[in-house]
Motif scaffolding. Sequence first.
Motif, PDB file in Angstrom:
ATOM      1  N   PHE A   1      26.761  17.999  94.826  1.00 13.56           N
ATOM      2  CA  PHE A   1      27.964  17.691  95.189  1.00 13.56           C
ATOM      3  C   PHE A   1      28.914  18.979  95.175  1.00 13.56           C
ATOM      4  CE2 PHE A   1      32.419  16.073  94.906  1.00 13.56           C
ATOM      5  CZ  PHE A   1      32.397  15.444  95.977  1.00 13.56           C
ATOM      6  N   VAL A   2      28.886  19.242  94.007  1.00 15.76           N
ATOM      7  CA  VAL A   2      29.345  20.643  93.314  1.00 15.76           C
ATOM      8  C   VAL A   2      29.224  21.989  94.328  1.00 15.76           C
ATOM      9  CG1 VAL A   2      30.193  22.213  91.491  1.00 15.76           C
ATOM     10  CG2 VAL A   2      30.119  19.727  91.179  1.00 15.76           C
ATOM     11  N   GLU A   3      28.129  22.289  94.432  1.00 20.92           N
ATOM     12  CA  GLU A   3      27.408  23.191  95.258  1.00 20.92           C
ATOM     13  C   GLU A   3      27.951  23.023  96.681  1.00 20.92           C
ATOM     14  OE1 GLU A   3      25.463  26.772  95.709  1.00 20.92           O
ATOM     15  OE2 GLU A   3      25.382  25.525  93.945  1.00 20.92           O
ATOM     16  N   ARG A   4      28.117  21.997  97.511  1.00 20.24           N
ATOM     17  CA  ARG A   4      28.568  21.820  98.747  1.00 20.24           C
ATOM     18  C   ARG A   4      30.001  22.130  98.564  1.00 20.24           C
ATOM     19  NH1 ARG A   4      27.446  16.672 102.647  1.00 20.24           N
ATOM     20  NH2 ARG A   4      28.659  17.552 104.432  1.00 20.24           N
ATOM     21  N   TRP A   5      30.741  21.335  97.935  1.00 21.57           N
ATOM     22  CA  TRP A   5      32.307  21.452  97.989  1.00 21.57           C
ATOM     23  C   TRP A   5      32.903  22.490  97.143  1.00 21.57           C
ATOM     24  CZ3 TRP A   5      33.403  18.870 102.079  1.00 21.57           C
ATOM     25  CH2 TRP A   5      32.668  17.744 102.636  1.00 21.57           C
ATOM     26  N   GLY A   6      32.229  22.979  96.104  1.00 15.28           N
ATOM     27  CA  GLY A   6      32.752  24.168  95.415  1.00 15.28           C
ATOM     28  C   GLY A   6      32.691  25.396  96.171  1.00 15.28           C
ATOM     29  N   ALA A   7      33.536  26.318  95.657  1.00 17.95           N
ATOM     30  CA  ALA A   7      33.757  27.826  96.141  1.00 17.95           C
ATOM     31  C   ALA A   7      32.968  28.629  95.397  1.00 17.95           C
ATOM     32  CB  ALA A   7      35.267  28.390  96.148  1.00 17.95           C
ATOM     33  N   VAL A   8      31.907  29.148  95.841  1.00 23.26           N
ATOM     34  CA  VAL A   8      31.055  29.963  95.123  1.00 23.26           C
ATOM     35  C   VAL A   8      31.322  31.555  95.556  1.00 23.26           C
ATOM     36  CG1 VAL A   8      28.454  30.741  95.158  1.00 23.26           C
ATOM     37  CG2 VAL A   8      29.029  28.341  95.646  1.00 23.26           C
ATOM     38  N   PRO A   9      31.499  32.242  94.657  1.00 27.49           N
ATOM     39  CA  PRO A   9      31.919  33.584  94.897  1.00 27.49           C
ATOM     40  C   PRO A   9      31.342  34.491  95.870  1.00 27.49           C
ATOM     41  CG  PRO A   9      32.516  32.931  92.448  1.00 27.49           C
ATOM     42  CD  PRO A   9      31.647  32.010  93.110  1.00 27.49           C
ATOM     43  N   VAL A  10      30.084  34.440  95.548  1.00 20.79           N
ATOM     44  CA  VAL A  10      29.179  35.259  96.564  1.00 20.79           C
ATOM     45  C   VAL A  10      29.295  34.698  98.051  1.00 20.79           C
ATOM     46  CG1 VAL A  10      26.981  33.870  96.197  1.00 20.79           C
ATOM     47  CG2 VAL A  10      26.847  36.596  96.630  1.00 20.79           C
ATOM     48  N   GLU A  11      29.322  33.413  98.135  1.00 19.28           N
ATOM     49  CA  GLU A  11      29.377  32.920  99.413  1.00 19.28           C
ATOM     50  C   GLU A  11      30.988  33.353 100.206  1.00 19.28           C
ATOM     51  OE1 GLU A  11      29.013  28.694  99.065  1.00 19.28           O
ATOM     52  OE2 GLU A  11      26.858  28.906  98.585  1.00 19.28           O
ATOM     53  N   LEU A  12      32.078  33.353  99.188  1.00 14.59           N
ATOM     54  CA  LEU A  12      33.279  33.739  99.930  1.00 14.59           C
ATOM     55  C   LEU A  12      33.134  35.200 100.384  1.00 14.59           C
ATOM     56  CD1 LEU A  12      35.693  32.302  96.939  1.00 14.59           C
ATOM     57  CD2 LEU A  12      34.973  31.394  99.353  1.00 14.59           C
ATOM     58  N   LEU A  13      32.560  36.094  99.697  1.00 15.77           N
ATOM     59  CA  LEU A  13      32.446  37.460 100.169  1.00 15.77           C
ATOM     60  C   LEU A  13      31.624  37.692 100.904  1.00 15.77           C
ATOM     61  CD1 LEU A  13      32.543  39.198  96.641  1.00 15.77           C
ATOM     62  CD2 LEU A  13      34.375  38.746  98.288  1.00 15.77           C
ATOM     63  N   ARG A  14      30.383  37.088 101.251  1.00 15.30           N
ATOM     64  CA  ARG A  14      29.568  37.030 102.701  1.00 15.30           C
ATOM     65  C   ARG A  14      29.933  36.470 103.559  1.00 15.30           C
ATOM     66  NH1 ARG A  14      23.891  37.602  98.897  1.00 15.30           N
ATOM     67  NH2 ARG A  14      24.600  39.365  97.577  1.00 15.30           N
ATOM     68  N   ASP A  15      30.703  35.202 103.250  1.00 16.02           N
ATOM     69  CA  ASP A  15      30.835  34.158 104.260  1.00 16.02           C
ATOM     70  C   ASP A  15      29.596  33.647 104.789  1.00 16.02           C
ATOM     71  OD1 ASP A  15      32.675  32.459 105.892  1.00 16.02           O
ATOM     72  OD2 ASP A  15      32.798  33.818 107.669  1.00 16.02           O
ATOM     73  N   GLN A  16      28.906  33.356 104.029  1.00 13.83           N
ATOM     74  CA  GLN A  16      27.566  32.658 104.304  1.00 13.83           C
ATOM     75  C   GLN A  16      27.010  31.859 103.292  1.00 13.83           C
ATOM     76  OE1 GLN A  16      24.857  35.725 105.754  1.00 13.83           O
ATOM     77  NE2 GLN A  16      24.303  36.060 103.748  1.00 13.83           N
ATOM     78  N   VAL A  17      26.412  30.748 103.561  1.00  8.69           N
ATOM     79  CA  VAL A  17      25.637  29.925 102.576  1.00  8.69           C
ATOM     80  C   VAL A  17      24.175  30.207 102.252  1.00  8.69           C
ATOM     81  CG1 VAL A  17      25.062  27.414 101.956  1.00  8.69           C
ATOM     82  CG2 VAL A  17      27.057  28.085 103.231  1.00  8.69           C
ATOM     83  N   PRO A  18      23.538  30.133 101.086  1.00  4.37           N
ATOM     84  CA  PRO A  18      22.233  30.584 100.945  1.00  4.37           C
ATOM     85  C   PRO A  18      21.281  29.679 101.644  1.00  4.37           C
ATOM     86  CG  PRO A  18      23.289  29.759  98.906  1.00  4.37           C
ATOM     87  CD  PRO A  18      24.393  29.778  99.844  1.00  4.37           C
TER      88      PRO A  18
END
Length: 260
Positions: free
Chosen positions: A55-72
């Motif tokens: 749940f947290v992974e889906r709705w939280g803000a992951v720094p590396v995702e913010l900078l790359r604008d993509q989900v792992p």
Amino acid sequence: MEVIPVHDVNPLRRTPWVTYALIAANVVVFLSMPSAARTLAGQTNLAELCQLQAFVERWGAVPVELLRDQVPALVPTGGTGVGPQGPGCLIGPPAYHKSPPLSVLTSMFLHSSWAHLLGNMLFLAIFGNNVEDRLGRIRFLLFYLVCGYAAAYGFALTSPGATEPLIGASGAIAGVLGAYIVIYPKARVWGLIPILFFIPLRVPAWLMLGMWFILQAFYATGYGTAGAGSVAYAAHVIGFVLGALLGLTARRRRPHPRTF
């Protein structure tokens, strides 16, 4: 050690409905999170922890995702399994579409525990009402969101490889504290001050919030606390500084007279 505010002596001209709504929204969202009602008693099991992690992974803000604008490619699925090292949480391709910029907004309403939630809401309740009173409801809401976004993206820039989700309203609330200290520096605040023991004192806002900021800045360096790695202190610093800068513009503006 943290300063703990209890009450400020600062009258209002109008009811702070936005502050109340933000507090209510944070509480409702927390209660809707997996296992939230059981975390207070520490009764969560592996399945619930895995669901919470997903749940947290889906709705939280992951720094590396913010900078790359993509989900792992692989994320926690919420399921459990048994691997070489024993039982654990399963990972797999995401079964959802996640917008990293939008995740900053959703992350502001997520909290990791009752202590995390109640601590943030205490600061918001005490200091948010007067800042809302000075800015006005719509401006305050925009101000709150801007500080939250700046704190999240600012933290991502300082920790570009971080993969742990950011959750909590701390960045936005730090902005509120920054605005309060420049708009109402002489307002009296009752609080518990850590001087050997927690001593109840009434001090000016600049002293209490200044102490809070200094502690956050110190912790952001990685010193002074063993738990620094689990708290985004740099986000607090960034939110506070931006809030203070924006608060300067409100300080120059004379408040509208109270209407009855």
